[in-house]
Write an enzyme that holds these catalytic residues in place. Structure first.
Site, PDB file in Angstrom:
ATOM      1  N   ARG A  72      23.658  13.626  44.756  1.00 35.20           N
ATOM      2  CA  ARG A  72      24.681  13.536  43.718  1.00 35.20           C
ATOM      3  C   ARG A  72      24.314  12.275  42.942  1.00 35.20           C
ATOM      4  O   ARG A  72      24.140  11.217  43.526  1.00 35.20           O
ATOM      5  CB  ARG A  72      26.067  13.488  44.350  1.00 35.20           C
ATOM      6  CG  ARG A  72      26.359  14.832  45.045  1.00 35.20           C
ATOM      7  CD  ARG A  72      27.791  15.018  45.432  1.00 35.20           C
ATOM      8  NE  ARG A  72      28.038  16.423  45.793  1.00 35.20           N
ATOM      9  CZ  ARG A  72      28.334  16.854  47.026  1.00 35.20           C
ATOM     10  NH1 ARG A  72      28.429  16.001  48.017  1.00 35.20           N
ATOM     11  NH2 ARG A  72      28.544  18.132  47.252  1.00 35.20           N
ATOM     12  N   ASP A 103      28.748  24.207  40.137  1.00 36.63           N
ATOM     13  CA  ASP A 103      29.175  24.060  38.743  1.00 36.63           C
ATOM     14  C   ASP A 103      28.964  22.647  38.195  1.00 36.63           C
ATOM     15  O   ASP A 103      28.691  22.484  37.003  1.00 36.63           O
ATOM     16  CB  ASP A 103      30.609  24.562  38.530  1.00 36.63           C
ATOM     17  CG  ASP A 103      31.633  23.767  39.307  1.00 36.63           C
ATOM     18  OD1 ASP A 103      31.241  23.040  40.244  1.00 36.63           O
ATOM     19  OD2 ASP A 103      32.830  23.881  38.986  1.00 36.63           O
ATOM     20  N   THR A 126      25.912  27.558  46.441  1.00 40.46           N
ATOM     21  CA  THR A 126      26.991  26.817  47.117  1.00 40.46           C
ATOM     22  C   THR A 126      27.680  27.734  48.114  1.00 40.46           C
ATOM     23  O   THR A 126      27.913  28.906  47.814  1.00 40.46           O
ATOM     24  CB  THR A 126      28.041  26.265  46.128  1.00 40.46           C
ATOM     25  OG1 THR A 126      29.188  25.826  46.886  1.00 40.46           O
ATOM     26  CG2 THR A 126      28.502  27.257  45.104  1.00 40.46           C
ATOM     27  N   ASP A 128      30.662  27.602  48.838  1.00 38.92           N
ATOM     28  CA  ASP A 128      32.068  27.778  48.445  1.00 38.92           C
ATOM     29  C   ASP A 128      32.334  29.075  47.667  1.00 38.92           C
ATOM     30  O   ASP A 128      33.473  29.525  47.595  1.00 38.92           O
ATOM     31  CB  ASP A 128      32.531  26.604  47.573  1.00 38.92           C
ATOM     32  CG  ASP A 128      32.365  25.267  48.270  1.00 38.92           C
ATOM     33  OD1 ASP A 128      32.366  25.250  49.516  1.00 38.92           O
ATOM     34  OD2 ASP A 128      32.219  24.247  47.568  1.00 38.92           O
ATOM     35  N   ASP A 130      32.579  29.459  44.587  1.00 35.82           N
ATOM     36  CA  ASP A 130      33.578  29.203  43.545  1.00 35.82           C
ATOM     37  C   ASP A 130      32.947  29.201  42.149  1.00 35.82           C
ATOM     38  O   ASP A 130      33.386  28.481  41.261  1.00 35.82           O
ATOM     39  CB  ASP A 130      34.273  27.861  43.809  1.00 35.82           C
ATOM     40  CG  ASP A 130      33.282  26.702  43.900  1.00 35.82           C
ATOM     41  OD1 ASP A 130      32.072  26.955  44.020  1.00 35.82           O
ATOM     42  OD2 ASP A 130      33.721  25.540  43.852  1.00 35.82           O
ATOM     43  N   ARG A 172      35.852  23.453  49.470  1.00 40.44           N
ATOM     44  CA  ARG A 172      36.241  22.466  48.447  1.00 40.44           C
ATOM     45  C   ARG A 172      37.640  22.811  47.936  1.00 40.44           C
ATOM     46  O   ARG A 172      38.583  22.734  48.692  1.00 40.44           O
ATOM     47  CB  ARG A 172      35.219  22.412  47.308  1.00 40.44           C
ATOM     48  CG  ARG A 172      35.201  21.004  46.687  1.00 40.44           C
ATOM     49  CD  ARG A 172      34.390  20.926  45.429  1.00 40.44           C
ATOM     50  NE  ARG A 172      32.976  21.068  45.640  1.00 40.44           N
ATOM     51  CZ  ARG A 172      32.078  20.151  45.319  1.00 40.44           C
ATOM     52  NH1 ARG A 172      32.450  19.023  44.789  1.00 40.44           N
ATOM     53  NH2 ARG A 172      30.795  20.369  45.519  1.00 40.44           N
TER      54      ARG A 172
HETATM   55  P1  ADP Z   1      27.795  20.895  42.625  1.00 40.35           P
HETATM   56  O1  ADP Z   1      26.652  21.198  41.734  1.00 40.35           O
HETATM   57  O2  ADP Z   1      27.597  21.419  44.026  1.00 40.35           O
HETATM   58  O3  ADP Z   1      29.133  21.297  42.020  1.00 40.35           O
HETATM   59  P2  ADP Z   1      28.412  18.093  42.031  1.00 40.35           P
HETATM   60  O4  ADP Z   1      29.690  18.395  41.334  1.00 40.35           O
HETATM   61  O5  ADP Z   1      28.384  16.965  42.990  1.00 40.35           O
HETATM   62  O6  ADP Z   1      27.829  19.313  42.851  1.00 40.35           O
HETATM   63  O7  ADP Z   1      27.322  17.830  40.871  1.00 40.35           O
HETATM   64  C1  ADP Z   1      25.978  17.525  41.193  1.00 40.35           C
HETATM   65  C2  ADP Z   1      25.408  16.546  40.183  1.00 40.35           C
HETATM   66  O8  ADP Z   1      25.394  17.138  38.877  1.00 40.35           O
HETATM   67  C3  ADP Z   1      26.206  15.248  40.005  1.00 40.35           C
HETATM   68  O9  ADP Z   1      25.957  14.307  41.003  1.00 40.35           O
HETATM   69  C4  ADP Z   1      25.682  14.795  38.647  1.00 40.35           C
HETATM   70  O10 ADP Z   1      24.422  14.212  38.762  1.00 40.35           O
HETATM   71  C5  ADP Z   1      25.561  16.131  37.881  1.00 40.35           C
HETATM   72  N1  ADP Z   1      26.799  16.380  37.113  1.00 40.35           N
HETATM   73  C6  ADP Z   1      27.964  16.904  37.550  1.00 40.35           C
HETATM   74  N2  ADP Z   1      28.893  16.946  36.580  1.00 40.35           N
HETATM   75  C7  ADP Z   1      28.300  16.400  35.481  1.00 40.35           C
HETATM   76  C8  ADP Z   1      28.748  16.132  34.149  1.00 40.35           C
HETATM   77  N3  ADP Z   1      29.980  16.427  33.753  1.00 40.35           N
HETATM   78  N4  ADP Z   1      27.851  15.562  33.311  1.00 40.35           N
HETATM   79  C9  ADP Z   1      26.606  15.246  33.695  1.00 40.35           C
HETATM   80  N5  ADP Z   1      26.139  15.484  34.936  1.00 40.35           N
HETATM   81  C10 ADP Z   1      26.968  16.041  35.833  1.00 40.35           C
HETATM   82  O1  F6P Z   2      30.503  22.337  48.127  1.00 40.00           O
HETATM   83  C1  F6P Z   2      30.116  22.505  49.455  1.00 40.00           C
HETATM   84  C2  F6P Z   2      30.960  21.662  50.387  1.00 40.00           C
HETATM   85  O2  F6P Z   2      30.508  21.840  51.709  1.00 40.00           O
HETATM   86  C3  F6P Z   2      32.469  21.920  50.296  1.00 40.00           C
HETATM   87  O3  F6P Z   2      32.856  23.082  50.989  1.00 40.00           O
HETATM   88  C4  F6P Z   2      33.031  20.639  50.862  1.00 40.00           C
HETATM   89  O4  F6P Z   2      34.321  20.385  50.377  1.00 40.00           O
HETATM   90  C5  F6P Z   2      32.049  19.609  50.354  1.00 40.00           C
HETATM   91  O5  F6P Z   2      30.839  20.282  50.048  1.00 40.00           O
HETATM   92  C6  F6P Z   2      31.755  18.512  51.330  1.00 40.00           C
HETATM   93  O6  F6P Z   2      30.965  17.576  50.701  1.00 40.00           O
HETATM   94  P1  F6P Z   2      30.124  16.464  51.483  1.00 40.00           P
HETATM   95  O7  F6P Z   2      28.946  17.147  52.115  1.00 40.00           O
HETATM   96  O8  F6P Z   2      29.728  15.503  50.427  1.00 40.00           O
HETATM   97  O9  F6P Z   2      31.029  15.892  52.535  1.00 40.00           O
END
Ligand code: ADP
Ligand code: F6P
Length: 322
Positions: A72, A103, A126, A128, A130, A172
């Site tokens: 992240r 997302d 993912t 999830d 979602d 999540r």
């Molecule tokens: P996931 O893709 O599983 O939903 P995250 O929400 O943690 O996981 O997003 C992963 C990475 O994508 C973030 O750590 C960041 O680097 C990038 N990211 C997420 N949201 C944004 C955003 N609004 N603008 C720019 N980069 C983003």
């Molecule tokens: O998005 C996948 C997931 O495992 C969710 O189900 C959960 O809420 C989250 O990630 C946990 O995140 P972390 O691995 O950062 O504790």
């Protein structure tokens, strides 16, 4: 297009490796140069990039997690960070980017596409599930199988000791895993964030079930479905029911391990079509699956719209729990 790259971002999910393999091998089959970016957007900003060959992805289809690792990345939220990332892509001559993630990762990819004209294509990965625009995401099926196996095991103890088991599953802010494994595991009650339930209503369900002759019960609760989590609900149930109550929080156990057949096939299909899509000029889209087959959905729709849970499953669970 001559050179593409692939990265994994956000939480890991079983089947991501199968998707990486499919992307790399389809790209090479199509005479593209393909690079791997390690640790998601963090690695892209830090130029952690390596050329891949077909053998680089040997023996990974059965492995959980992601060989590219994931991260992240806070820097990517800033324009400056994304400019650095785009600069590194340019330096390597990378014209197309496949982003495997959730997302959040797609929000980041969209910015890269809008601000720097990088052709991006998302693959939903993912547990999830979602993600709007695809019936399933990579990892969902495997995570459900793991959760269900745990519920089946817990049921043995619940039935042997006349106990009530509360099982907390991941998701999540969404209840896809909970709702499906709740039905598949024959749960007495299923709690999800999309349809919160008060403790009194859960207690009523449990007491009614006891009155109908049930001597043990399973309640599946999604994380985020009850304020204070499964432990807080456990305390309420202990105070108001005659059952001996036990709680099991499955946690990250659901995210690791070898991907199921379904997840491997899904990942192979999506990885293959991501490359085909890039070559056909698709960009700023996610490749997913629905009743029509493989589909391309605008990334903006994917992260702006909410994927609904299948509420009919609640009724089915209720009827089948009589
Ligand atoms: P996931 O893709 O599983 O939903 P995250 O929400 O943690 O996981 O997003 C992963 C990475 O994508 C973030 O750590 C960041 O680097 C990038 N990211 C997420 N949201 C944004 C955003 N609004 N603008 C720019 N980069 C983003
Ligand atoms: O998005 C996948 C997931 O495992 C969710 O189900 C959960 O809420 C989250 O990630 C946990 O995140 P972390 O691995 O950062 O504790």
């Amino acid at each position: 297009m001559k050179h593409i790259a692939v990265l994994t971002s956000g939480g890991d999910a079983p089947g991501m490796n199968a998707a990486i393999r499919a992307v790399v091998r389809t790209a090479i089959y199509e005479d593209l140069k393909v690079s791997a970016i390690y640790r998601g957007y963090q690695g892209l900003i830090e130029n952690d990039i390596e050329t891949m060959g077909p053998r680089s992805v040997a023996n990974i289809i059965q492995r959980g997690g992601t060989i590219l690792r994931t991260a992240r990345c806070m820097e990517f939220f800033d324009e400056e960070g994304r400019a650095k990332a785009a600069g590194n892509l340019k330096k390597h001559g990378i014209e197309g980017l496949v982003v495997i993630g959730g997302d959040g990762s797609f929000r980041g990819a969209t910015k890269l596409y809008r601000e720097h004209g990088v052709a991006v294509i998302g693959i939903p990965g993912t547990i999830d599930n979602d993600i709007y625009g695809t019936d399933v995401s990579i990892g969902f099926n495997t995570a459900m199988n793991i959760a269900l196996e745990a519920i089946d095991r817990l049921r043995d103890t619940a039935a042997s000791h006349d106990r009530l088991f509360l099982v907390e599953v991941m998701g999540r802010k969404s209840g896809h895993i909970a709702l499906n494994v709740g039905v598949a595991g024959g749960a007495e009650a299923i709690l999800v964030p999309e349809a919160e339930m008060a403790a009194e209503d859960v207690v009523k369900l449990v007491i009614n079930a006891q009155e109908r002759g049930k001597s043990s019960s399973i309640i599946v609760i999604a994380e985020g479905a009850y304020e204070g989590g499964a432990m807080a609900l456990r305390d309420e149930l202990r105070a108001q029911c005659s059952y001996e109550v036990r709680t099991s929080i499955l946690g990250h156990m659901q995210r690791g391990g070898s991907p199921s057949t379904r997840d491997r096939v899904l990942a192979s299909r999506l990885g293959f079509h991501a490359i085909k899509g890039l070559l056909e000029g698709q960009s700023g889209v996610m490749v997913g699956v629905d009743k029509r087959g493989t589909v391309f959905v605008a990334l903006e729709d994917v992260f702006e719209k909410k994927k609904e849970i299948d509420t009919q499953l609640f009724e089915i669970a209720k009827v089948l729990a009589i």
